[in-house]
Scaffold this motif. Structure first.
Motif, short mmCIF file in Angstrom:
data_model
loop_
_atom_site.label_atom_id
_atom_site.label_comp_id
_atom_site.label_asym_id
_atom_site.label_seq_id
_atom_site.Cartn_x
_atom_site.Cartn_y
_atom_site.Cartn_z
N ARG A 102 0.14 -1.14 -0.18
CA ARG A 102 0.11 0.15 -0.22
C ARG A 102 0.61 0.98 -0.52
N LYS A 103 0.41 2.46 -0.16
CA LYS A 103 0.84 3.67 -0.72
C LYS A 103 1.76 3.95 -1.56
N SER A 104 1.93 3.49 -2.28
CA SER A 104 3.27 3.20 -2.15
C SER A 104 3.02 4.28 -4.50
N VAL A 105 4.51 4.55 -4.37
CA VAL A 105 4.04 5.45 -5.74
C VAL A 105 5.74 5.26 -6.95
N LEU A 106 5.30 4.47 -7.77
CA LEU A 106 6.31 3.92 -8.66
C LEU A 106 6.11 5.37 -10.42
N GLU A 136 11.85 -10.76 -5.81
CA GLU A 136 11.60 -10.85 -4.07
C GLU A 136 11.25 -9.76 -4.25
N SER A 137 11.63 -9.01 -4.57
CA SER A 137 11.40 -7.58 -3.70
C SER A 137 9.85 -7.21 -2.73
N VAL A 138 10.26 -6.42 -1.41
CA VAL A 138 9.19 -5.93 -1.30
C VAL A 138 9.03 -4.53 -0.90
N ILE A 139 8.41 -3.29 -1.68
CA ILE A 139 7.93 -2.10 -1.32
C ILE A 139 6.99 -2.10 -0.95
N SER A 140 7.26 -1.20 0.12
CA SER A 140 6.29 -0.37 0.83
C SER A 140 6.45 0.87 1.34
N LYS A 168 14.41 -5.22 0.41
CA LYS A 168 13.35 -4.56 1.08
C LYS A 168 13.45 -2.52 1.04
N ILE A 169 12.43 -2.55 0.64
CA ILE A 169 11.66 -1.01 1.29
C ILE A 169 11.24 -0.60 2.06
N ASP A 170 11.31 0.26 2.94
CA ASP A 170 10.04 0.74 3.78
C ASP A 170 10.15 1.81 4.46
N ASP A 217 19.75 -7.24 -2.39
CA ASP A 217 19.82 -7.39 -1.02
C ASP A 217 19.35 -6.49 0.03
N ALA A 218 19.75 -5.44 -0.62
CA ALA A 218 19.38 -3.94 0.05
C ALA A 218 18.47 -4.11 0.82
N ASN A 219 18.76 -3.39 2.42
CA ASN A 219 16.97 -2.79 3.63
C ASN A 219 17.62 -1.15 3.45
#
Lengths: 710, 473
Positions: free
Chosen positions: A338-342, A351-355, A370-372, A385-387
């Motif tokens: 949710r609440k993301s802009v691309l 397998e990347s997760v953006i939230s 993983k980007i949060d 694999d960056a976090n």
């Protein structure tokens, strides 16, 4: 056409003719806020072009003004004027089809007050105008505020300004967290009768004048307001700024001053408190974060990404407030929460997760990233694999594989973080280095610090300037310790300054406690206050002297103004000395920058204005501490100025020549540990050694001979 | 003392005013930004603004007098498509914009075809340049038995057309979709009475016999003027559309009935007002919180209208002796068992009969379906879109969440995702009958109305214009 419609058309025509006779609505936009809260990003780009949800800030402001039906916009640029001009030249606002005429003014104003005075001189303003910063995000309807302002004006010509404020309850992410403005308002007339700014960790305490409480049957103390910096002003406001040369900022300078002078001028400032619509300023990184969230969650509707404010944008809203542009490549196993802009042409690996994140155009995001809550601007690269937590990663920056970017980190343009590096939350990494005093806009590449960015990276931790005494802002809210640490480190860079201020602080609290025992208990609060006042005085005094010097004002007038200011703010002699020293050096440095030789610059500045120095530096007593202090202030100020060493040499020479500082003074200064505390200080005074040697030598040799040394 | 400053929030009114004296490109940009900023929203204002703008666009288009009329027409089509694309891109969810653009394109094509028709009759040479466009509407592909000259949809026909006897059968066939009981008669009756139309609509419709008398004149027929007349007719249609819909009110509302409606639609109010002149009935009005409840309350208490440029004022229903009961949206299902009929005025009717309507309509429609209450949709033809809904999620506009939860509720803002959909997607199965300004129409026959009003080649505005106009599916 049907007769009915014709009738309507006629009615419109007559109405249109009527309105043509009226003044067009004007607006003034300060594209520069004259602060450095967005460092390191503002080293390279102006603040108003920083992207908020992938759209430059200034677009929101201009959109708001177009929304309000403004017909003429005057835009004041400070830093990076070229970039702003270049951007606006290619934007829709300068085309023939723009809803208003846009005039960009290049100015070297150092504050809103300067810009206002400049505006008054230029006589561009014909009627009432809206005054906003170039970082306002708002969708409120201005009609009601303008109408209220107008009716008030008709009744009372002394109502010179209406501030538009948004209600925001007790706790609110979009409200200013560090400095909380408190408005005391008379609800019957909506007049603002008192204004103060509260700081966190301070006992909330208002200093309301007696008359205010006598005159108003009812007052409301409002701390729940978002001050979005939207003011409806009359031309009288400009005149007031001109009359009061020391007003720098609209709130703490102008509003404060007008309220204080109410008895003499009878000018009133009103508020328009709205509980509908959205209005906020991207003042600092904290509000950048909050307003970005508001935009994505559509609180600023219709100013959301899917409105596509820029003509080449094509955002579409998808379920859960996810906005995507065309041409995005998402690996099948990647997850966009949710609440993301691309932005356009961004690719996300498997397998990347953006939230909760805003990602610009053409970004390349690797696998298992993983980007949060991060803000990643255009063309950034994120390795596998960056976090990444709540951080800002600017254009063209690159983050290597397996990097950890902790919450609060700021990574500026073009920085590259090598593989496997952990970037801590308080880091501000940049590649640009400010060229001191040469020209504000020019930057050069700074040295790379492998400790911060890892082997093979590019970038270094930003230095915090000592004259940027605004609180250094962080992205994280409630992180007061963090902030304190940073501001402490800011102090520690210039030992002299911080010592002085501490002394001031001690002095004043001592003085107070001796004057009245009862003050002792709240001494700590008071001292914070005086310290603030002291810095206020310093800035005002220094700025006004520099102004006057630039205008070649009569030295007597300058002295008079300085004296008045000193009395007004109850400043000590020491502060006056500091102000004079800093102002003179600033002026000289300014002349040097414009191409004058240091020697000529000194000759042009010091001798005509020696009255200023004699008034604050005594020479007739056997007491040299004032002279030493003056020299120390000069030395510290010249630390970072271009050709500071040369200026110091010539200035000392002149001072010696004119007997403004005696040989003993120089001697004591030279021996004073404070003047050689750091390498920088020593470097600055190196050239002056010869002179001091000569002076001191002379003095030893012969007392009765007139010293004819150079 | 400076004169008081004007600070007028841009709206449809200011747009139409500025249209008169600003350059055409400025007007286009202005409308685009107004659409983007949602300062012009809802179908009728969008349709009006678009039609007025296109009128200006066509009028401003410079066609050399020597230019061949086909080339001129192609240029006009190209230009209108281009403007239309930009308008639609500005706010794709306001489909009325696209509808009007397509209708205007239809007008241009029709003018060209009429002319080609006339050319064949008069001189063989005249037909040659028309040939590139002629296949655009080949007779064999058109499902109705018409000559190309009759491609005029009924609502474009001027009174003069009715006078031409040869066109009778075509007209009858094109209205056959409406042929259900009383509707068909009502439709025909309104077509036969020129009074039902705008009194000034006396167009120099192509095909008037006078034209045939002078061949030269007809050769250089002013395409621009024809198209402008066509757009003016369209504007007239927009103006009278609600009155025309209201004409069939008595056929749908009977004495003693309980009618449920929703929101503050002018169309519904006119419809009910017309019925109230003769019948006594009860109206149950759902308030349409949070986006529409204020307007709904105002409509019930004060009547409405008078805000837009061509809106008529009307009195509240209560003043006409109708009982109006205002209910919260939550009570809809509970009350549905007592309702005889539901009236809905959607934003857009999609080609398959599904609706985009104010949020809350879907609830009403489903509740009505559960209780087998007929749902009657009142929609002008301009709301009818030739677009099929593929991704319904994309069609829904999400509005300002602060209407649901105040922005000052800091903890809410921080911790809760508040969504405020402005529109609802209503499945076609829940709709019983459509009442348009041409009369009633069942769901299954909607495709006929679409086919009558839009050309196949105009449905996809974003598609590049085919060379020589040879785009026939």
């Amino acid at each position: 056409m049907a007769p009915k419609a014709k009738k309507g058309a006629n009615a419109q025509k007559s109405k249109g003719a009527e309105e043509e006779r009226e003044e067009p609505l004007q607006a003034v936009v300060f594209a520069d806020s004259f602060e450095t809260r967005f460092a390191p990003f503002t080293l390279e780009r102006p603040r108003c072009l920083l992207p908020l949800a992938n759209t430059p800030l200034v677009e929101y402001t201009l959109e708001f003004l177009a929304n309000a039906g403004v017909e003429e916009v005057i835009l004041y640029c400070g830093n990076h004027t070229d970039q702003v001009e270049e951007y606006l030249k290619h934007s829709k606002w300068t085309r023939d089809t723009a809803p208003f005429s846009l005039e960009i003014i290049r100015s070297d104003a150092r504050s809103v007050g300067d810009a206002m005075r400049d505006l008054d001189q230029k006589q561009l303003i014909t009627g009432d105008f809206i005054c906003v910063y170039g970082d306002v995000v708002a969708n409120i309807q201005m009609e009601a505020a303008l109408a209220a302002h107008r009716t008030r004006r008709e009744k009372n010509k002394k109502a010179i300004m209406t501030m538009v404020l948004r209600e925001a309850g007790d706790f609110h992410r979009t409200k200013s967290q560090n400095i909380r403005p408190v408005f005391v308002v008379d609800p019957a007339t909506e007049r603002c009768v008192h204004y103060e700014q509260m700081r966190p960790r301070e006992t909330p305490r208002l200093d309301i004048a007696e008359e205010v409480l006598k005159e108003h049957v009812e007052v409301e103390v409002r701390e729940d307001l978002i001050d979005c910096g939207i003011d409806i002003c009359t031309p009288e406001v400009l005149a007031q700024y001109t009359d009061n040369f020391d007003w720098q900022v609209p709130r703490r300078g102008f509003l404060y001053g007008v309220l204080k002078d109410y008895e003499t001028n009878q000018l009133t400032v009103h508020t328009h408190i709205t509980s509908e619509g959205y209005a906020a300023r991207v003042k600092n990184l904290l509000s950048y974060d909050a307003i970005s969230k508001d935009v994505v969650s559509r609180w600023t509707y219709p100013l959301c990404p899917d409105v596509n404010m820029l003509s080449d944008q094509l955002y579409q809203l998808q379920k859960g407030n996810v906005y995507q542009e065309d041409g995005i490549v998402l690996a099948r196993s990647s997850v966009i929460n949710r609440k993301s802009v691309l932005g356009k042409a961004t690719s996300v690996g498997s397998e990347s997760v953006i939230s909760n994140s805003i990602i610009g155009r053409r970004c390349v995001i690797g696998k298992r990233v993983k980007i949060d809550g991060a803000y990643i601007w255009d063309d950034a690269r994120i390795g596998d694999d960056a976090n990444i937590k709540k951080a800002i990663i600017a254009n063209e920056a690159s983050v290597g594989k397996k990097c950890h970017i902790q919450a609060g980190a700021l990574i500026s343009y073009g920085v590259s973080i090598a593989e496997g590096t952990t970037v801590t939350g308080s880091s501000r990494i940049t590649r640009a280095k400010r060229q001191r005093r040469q020209s504000k806009d020019q930057t050069a590449e700074g040295p790379t610090n492998p400790k911060i960015v890892g082997e093979g990276g590019a970038g270094y931790e930003m230095e915090v300037d000592e004259d940027e005494d605004d609180l250094v802002e962080t992205l994280l809210s409630g992180d007061i310790y963090n902030m304190r640490k940073l501001s402490l480190s800011a102090d520690s860079i210039s030992t002299l300054d911080s010592e002085d201020e501490d002394e001031d602080l001690e002095d004043s609290s001592k003085r107070r406690s001796s004057r009245s025992e009862s003050f002792a208990s709240i001494g700590s609060d008071e001292s914070g206050d005086t310290r603030r006042k002291a810095t206020d005085f310093h800035h005002e005094a220094a700025a006004s002297i520099v102004d006057a010097l630039q205008k070649n004002d009569d030295v007597n007038n300058i002295q008079l103004e300085l004296q008045a200011l000193k009395l007004a703010s109850n400043a000590e002699d020491k502060q006056v000395r500091r102000a004079v020293a800093v102002a003179l050096m600033k002026r000289i440095a300014g002349l040097v920058e414009s191409g004058m030789a240091p020697k000529d610059a000194v000759a042009k500045t010091v001798p005509p204005n020696q009255l200023l120095i004699t008034r604050c530096v005594t020479t007739d007593k056997e007491e040299y501490s004032e002279q030493v202090e003056f020299l120390l202030y000069m030395q510290t100020d010249l630390l970072h100025r271009q050709q500071g060493d040369k200026i110091l040499l010539f200035a000392c020479n002149t001072l010696a020549h004119k007997d403004l500082v005696e040989a003993e003074g120089f001697e004591q200064w030279w021996e004073d540990p404070r003047s050689s505390a750091t390498d920088e200080l020593q470097a600055v005074r190196k050239d002056t050694k010869q002179l001091v040697d000569v002076l001191v030598g002379d003095d030893d040799d012969d007392e009765d001979e007139d010293d004819d040394s150079e | 003392m400076p004169a008081p400053v004007v600070g007028q929030t841009p709206s449809l009114t200011t747009f139409l005013k500025s249209l008169k004296h600003s350059p055409i490109e400025t007007s286009i940009e202005l409308l685009i930004s107004l659409l983007r900023r949602r300062q012009i929203s809802h179908s009728r204002p969008c349709a009006l603004a678009t039609a007025h703008l296109l009128l200006r666009v066509v009028a401003a288009e410079r066609l050399k007098p020597t230019t061949d009329s086909t080339v001129a027409a192609l240029r006009l089509i190209e230009r209108i498509r281009d403007v239309g694309r930009r308008l639609v891109a500005a706010q794709p969810r306001e489909m009325a914009v696209g509808n009007i653009v397509r209708r205007v394109l239809g007008v241009v094509r029709e003018v060209v075809e009429e002319q080609g028709d006339g050319g064949e009759e008069s001189s063989g040479g005249g037909s040659e340049p028309m040939s590139p466009l002629a296949p655009a509407v080949p007779q064999d592909l058109r499902p109705r038995p018409r000559t190309p000259g009759d491609a005029t949809p009924p609502n474009f026909d001027g009174p003069s057309d009715i006078a031409v006897n040869s066109r009778r059968p075509a007209l009858a066939s094109s209205t056959s979709y409406a042929g259900q009981g009383p509707q068909s008669t009502s439709l025909l009756s309104f077509l036969e009475h020129p009074l039902g139309r705008s009194p000034t609509a006396t167009p120099s419709t192509p095909g008037t016999p006078s034209r045939k008398s002078t061949q030269d004149k007809q050769e250089k027929l002013d395409i621009k003027a024809e198209v402008i007349d066509g757009i003016k007719e369209l504007l007239d249609e927009l103006e009278v559309v609600d009155t025309q819909i209201a004409e069939s009110a008595l056929e749908h509302i009977h004495s003693g009935e309980t009618i449920l409606t929703h929101g503050s639609s002018q169309t519904v109010q006119k419809f009910l007002t017309t019925a109230a002149r003769k019948r006594k009935f009860t109206v149950v009005h759902a308030e349409g919180w949070p986006n529409d409840h204020e307007a709904t309350h105002a409509t019930i208490v004060n009547g409405g209208g008078g805000t837009g440029i061509e809106d008529e004022k009307w009195k509240p229903l209560t003043s006409m002796g109708v009982t109006v009961i205002l209910i919260p949206d939550t009570a809809i299902f509970a009350l549905m068992s007592r309702i005889n009929k539901v009236l809905i005025s959607p934003h857009i009717v999609l080609a398959n009969g599904s609706l985009l309507a104010a949020a809350g309509t879907s609830t009403i429609a489903l509740a009505a379906q559960a209780h087998s209450v007929p749902v009657v949709v009142l929609a002008g033809v301009y709301k009818l879109s030739p677009v099929y809904p593929f991704d319904t999620q994309e069609l829904i506009e999400y509005g300002d969440p602060s209407k649901v939860v105040g922005f000052e509720e800091g903890e809410f803002v921080e911790g809760v995702d508040v969504g405020n959909p402005v529109l609802d997607f209503v499945e076609t199965e829940t709709v019983g009958l459509f009442v348009t300004n041409l009369g009633g129409c069942a769901r299954g026959y909607l495709y006929r109305v679409v086919a009558d009003h839009y050309r196949g080649e105009d449905v996809d505005l974003s598609a590049a214009a085919a060379p020589n106009g040879k785009t026939v599916a």
